[in-house]
Design a protein around this motif. Structure first.
Motif, PDB file in Angstrom:
ATOM      1  N   ALA A 188       1.030  -0.983   0.173  1.00 46.14           N
ATOM      2  CA  ALA A 188       0.005   0.070   0.004  1.00 46.14           C
ATOM      3  C   ALA A 188       1.044   1.073   0.091  1.00 46.14           C
ATOM      4  CB  ALA A 188      -0.859   0.012   1.123  1.00 46.14           C
ATOM      5  N   VAL A 224      -2.647   0.646  -4.064  1.00 45.17           N
ATOM      6  CA  VAL A 224      -1.926  -0.488  -3.725  1.00 45.17           C
ATOM      7  C   VAL A 224      -1.299  -1.120  -5.031  1.00 45.17           C
ATOM      8  CG1 VAL A 224      -3.100  -1.365  -1.609  1.00 45.17           C
ATOM      9  CG2 VAL A 224      -4.032  -2.212  -3.778  1.00 45.17           C
ATOM     10  N   TYR A 434      -7.490   0.438   2.243  1.00 45.42           N
ATOM     11  CA  TYR A 434      -6.187   1.110   1.776  1.00 45.42           C
ATOM     12  C   TYR A 434      -5.882   2.015   3.001  1.00 45.42           C
ATOM     13  CZ  TYR A 434      -7.050   0.678  -3.353  1.00 45.42           C
ATOM     14  OH  TYR A 434      -7.224   0.117  -4.536  1.00 45.42           O
TER      15      TYR A 434
END
Length: 815
Positions: A188, A224, A434
């Protein structure tokens, strides 16, 4: 609990499946101690949380900040009765305490108000709230909200020319914590500007001149990508249309990775664990919990380098779940945060009798509270109704759901927390993932569980206020041993207590309940009955050290903010032109026959009129203040006053004695007193006050080096003995008394209704409670403007399920 755990051979995927579930069965199993630690934490150290609902998102000086405080306890966020004292502070951009107040919460909620003085500079102010118990966990667990306040008569004091949109910080976060050579991993990333807000970026991951993969962020600057790192390879990220480059974290030669798949329609969470070093990691332990509630625990064999755990989502309550992999000693090797939404939130349905109203027309709203199954429930609510053409209502702002389930569990600043709970955002679940891949965890940890840190709680639950101090001889300042200190209060209920001093002359009174400027006094005497003593009260409350980041206020405003400031000037001019106090009722002309009342002249007969004299009795709005210094605050040029209770800071222009500090001479009816004595003077007993500054203060000699403020009472209004022989000591300001939000009523025409109505907050109701059928109704009157109005309701049920809802209607003139 349904738990399935199996290992998979590298080739024989189906044939070599072995169930390896061993929960709490091995004598040396560290899970047993960790689970016991979490259980003890929940029982012995129930966490408290505070959330505040404000009437609007930002303010100008001269306005009042209205708010509702929700206090919860335990892992299920039930309304707290453990603490009843709540501290609310306003801190400026320099980290200085501007205002502080104490609120009394009987059943897990309370309401308050903060008048914003005209002297306050424009800035981004931090509102911080906490209980004494919450201090055990640290300042990062307090409630924090950054709120913009503008002074329309002064420019911002922040220097923001260094903030550049083309500068950003690009950070990378491998899933589970580490990259390991040869294992495909999710990484991420977060791109934030120098103002701490996310930036939309697009770029490539490079190994030398070779493109490994591409990446693109969402609107909040997060995203990501996947990569399989190789030995001795260096990977860098380049940003499109930018010279910025960033290096990815270096991969480990051996280790363990974790991959979690939970964003599917499946009822299960799939946890995949891989390693390249099974010799040292043959046995691992898996534990998943939400807010300390252990929902899954097992151990697995990594002799084939891979293991997969299948965990039922039904085992988890709503909120952030932490999945941790440990070694055989309980040391974490990798962890992953995910969000589980069981859709247990309380639903508030708001129905209005119309969708369009006329100016000043009566509006009625019916509110229904239901649980997840649609059954009516009893809930504690607060309702704000604002003109959303005067303030911007951000649908992605933090709300009570977002705070209790998300913000309060993570470290650092979270941009637009409400985005992840807004059903209008189709990518909210992916965006939440995320966020949890990039945001730090801050709640109870494995180390805490193993070390049983909950057993040392320096700060206790408070059911009231604490008064501590020391009693000494008036003439030689020696401590009075075994003396008697008496406390007396008449509001909200008559109460008296006595306590003896110890061998050092110290005393302590706990869980005292008194409000604002109540006539609360301490009186002391020796064991033989002599009143020739002094009582020295300790500072009632020490504000904790600030650690939360302070945001600066941009010198440029958006269109909403510009209009907001402009209209605030218009509202101020309307108030000056019509000069109606909200609670003043205009009467028709009458003839009064009376004798002249013999009162104070309005200024000092001994020291003259000074630099400025203000009469209080002619202004009802001033009489409604709580403390004498609030009468002066923001109303006399060159005088700066901040603080509350016993903690006041006063600075008068023309200070000429550095060694004497900045505190001016304080007088009551021309008698010099300590500033604490003002706590014992009811504002309604003050006729006027006078300020001396600069050359005018020379009449006091050295005592007036920092200026002087004199308060003059109505004759006979106070019986305080201000002589030096008095053994009575005033106590500092207590809990804030509730103030009523003013909303005009236009059902009956009154003379004051000629005043134009340009209110931003049309209605504020902090104390709404649904009945057994889950219903409650409110009514109020609109203002004059054609606009769109937004109603925002927040609240929580008795079992701790919070809810948030909005509704809009229009105000239009008859065509």
């Amino acid at each position: 609990m349904r738990v399935v755990l199996f290992t998979i051979g590298n080739i024989l995927l189906v044939i070599l499946i072995t169930v390896l579930l061993f929960s709490f069965s091995i004598s040396v199993d560290p899970l047993e101690k960790i689970v016991a630690g979490f259980s003890a934490y929940i029982e012995k150290s129930p966490p408290e949380k505070i959330y505040i609902h404000f009437d609007k998102p930002y303010y100008t000086t001269g306005e009042t900040m209205w708010f509702k405080v929700y206090l919860t306890a335990g892992v299920y966020h039930e309304p707290s009765t453990l603490s009843r004292t709540i501290y609310v502070e306003v801190i400026n951009q320099h980290g200085h305490l501007v205002q502080t107040l104490k609120l009394f919460s009987l059943t897990g909620s309370t309401a308050g108000s903060l008048p914003i003085p005209d002297s306050l500079a424009s800035g981004n102010y931090l509102v911080r709230a906490y209980t004494n118990w919450m201090r055990n966990s640290g300042e990062e667990y307090f409630f924090h909200r950054s709120i913009k306040i503008w002074n329309s008569e002064s420019s911002t004091t922040n220097n923001n020319h260094d903030i550049k949109d083309n500068e950003l910080d690009l950070q990378f976060f491998p899933e589970g914590g580490h990259l390991v050579n040869g294992i495909l991993s999710k990484v991420a990333f977060k791109a934030i500007g120098t103002d701490g807000l996310g930036r939309i970026v697009k770029g490539k991951i490079m190994e030398g001149n070779q493109v490994v993969c591409e990446f693109k962020s969402n609107a909040l600057g997060m995203g990501v990508f996947h990569i399989t790192p190789q030995k001795d390879k260096l990977y860098t990220a380049t940003i499109e249309n930018s010279e910025i480059e960033a290096t990815l974290p270096k991969s480990k030669a051996s280790g363990l990775t974790i991959s979690v798949n939970h964003l599917t329609a499946s009822n299960d969470i799939i946890v995949k664990i891989q390693t390249t070093d099974y010799e040292s990691l043959k046995t691992i332990y898996i534990l998943a919990h939400t807010r300390g509630i252990v929902c899954y625990s097992a151990h697995a064999d990594l002799s084939t380098n891979i293991a997969i755990a299948k965990i039922s989502k039904a085992e988890f309550p709503s909120g952030i779940a932490q999945i941790t992999i440990t070694d055989r000693y309980g040391v974490p090797l990798a962890e992953r945060l995910i969000f589980i939404d069981q859709k247990t939130q309380t639903t508030f349905t708001i129905n209005s009798n119309k969708t369009t109203y006329a100016p000043r027309e009566l509006v009625k709203l019916d509110i229904q509270a239901t649980d997840a199954s649609g059954k009516p429930i009893v809930a504690d609510l607060s309702l704000s109704i604002c003109d959303n053409q005067q303030v911007f209502i951000d649908e992605n702002k933090e709300n009570i759901n977002a705070y209790l389930l998300l913000s309060s569990e993570l470290t650092g600043y979270i941009e637009s927390p409400g985005y992840y709970f807004n059903p209008n955002n189709e990518d909210r679940e992916q965006a939440m993932d995320y966020l949890l891949l990039t945001q730090g965890w801050r709640r109870f940890t494995f180390k805490d569980a193993l070390e049983q840190k909950w057993e040392s709680s320096a700060y206790k639950f408070e059911q009231g206020l604490t008064i501590k101090g020391k009693m000494v001889d008036r003439y030689n300042n020696k401590p009075i041993i075994n003396g008697n200190v008496s406390y007396l209060s008449v509001y909200p209920i008559p109460e008296s207590r006595s306590v003896s001093t110890n061998s050092k002359g110290e005393f302590e009174l706990n869980n005292i309940i008194y409000f604002d400027s109540s006539n609360v006094m301490l009186q002391g005497e020796t064991r033989k009955g002599s009143k020739s003593v002094k009582i020295l009260i300790d500072k009632l409350h020490d504000s904790p050290l600030l650690k939360f980041p302070l945001l600066t206020l941009k010198e440029t405003q958006n269109e909403f903010e510009k209009a907001f400031i402009t209209k605030s000037v218009m509202r101020r001019n309307i108030d000056k032109a019509y000069n109606f106090d909200e609670k003043v009722v205009l009467l028709e002309e009458v003839e009064v026959h009376a004798k002249r009342e013999d009162t104070q002249t309005g200024y000092s007969k001994t020291f003259g009129k000074g630099s400025a004299t203000v009469k209080i009795s002619d202004n009802v709005a001033l009489v409604n203040q709580f403390h004498p210094l609030q009468l002066v605050q923001g109303r006399v040029a060159g005088v700066q006053i901040s603080g509350s209770g016993q903690n006041w800071n006063i600075l008068i222009q023309g200070v000429n004695s550095i060694n004497s500090g900045t505190e001016p001479l304080i007088m009551i009816d021309d008698i010099p007193v300590q500033i604490e004595m003002l706590n014992s003077i009811p504002v309604e007993d003050i006729e006027s006050y006078t300020v001396w500054k600069g050359a005018d203060a020379a009449i006091f000699g050295a005592r007036g080096a920092n200026g002087a403020i004199g308060f003059y009472t109505k004759r006979g209004a106070t019986n305080l003995n201000l002589t030096t022989e008095n053994s009575i000591t005033p106590v500092g300001t207590g809990f804030q008394l509730e103030r009523e939000f003013y909303a005009p009523k236009y059902d009956v025409q009154n003379p004051e209704h000629i005043k134009p109505d340009r209110r931003i907050t049309l209605f504020w109701a902090p104390y709404l409670q649904t009945d057994s059928s889950g219903r409650v109704s409110v009514s109020f009157f609109n203002h004059d403007d054609e606009t769109t109005v937004t109603s925002i309701i927040e609240g929580i049920s008795t079992d701790g399920n919070a809810g948030y809802s909005t509704i809009e209607y229009k105000i239009m003139k008859n065509k």
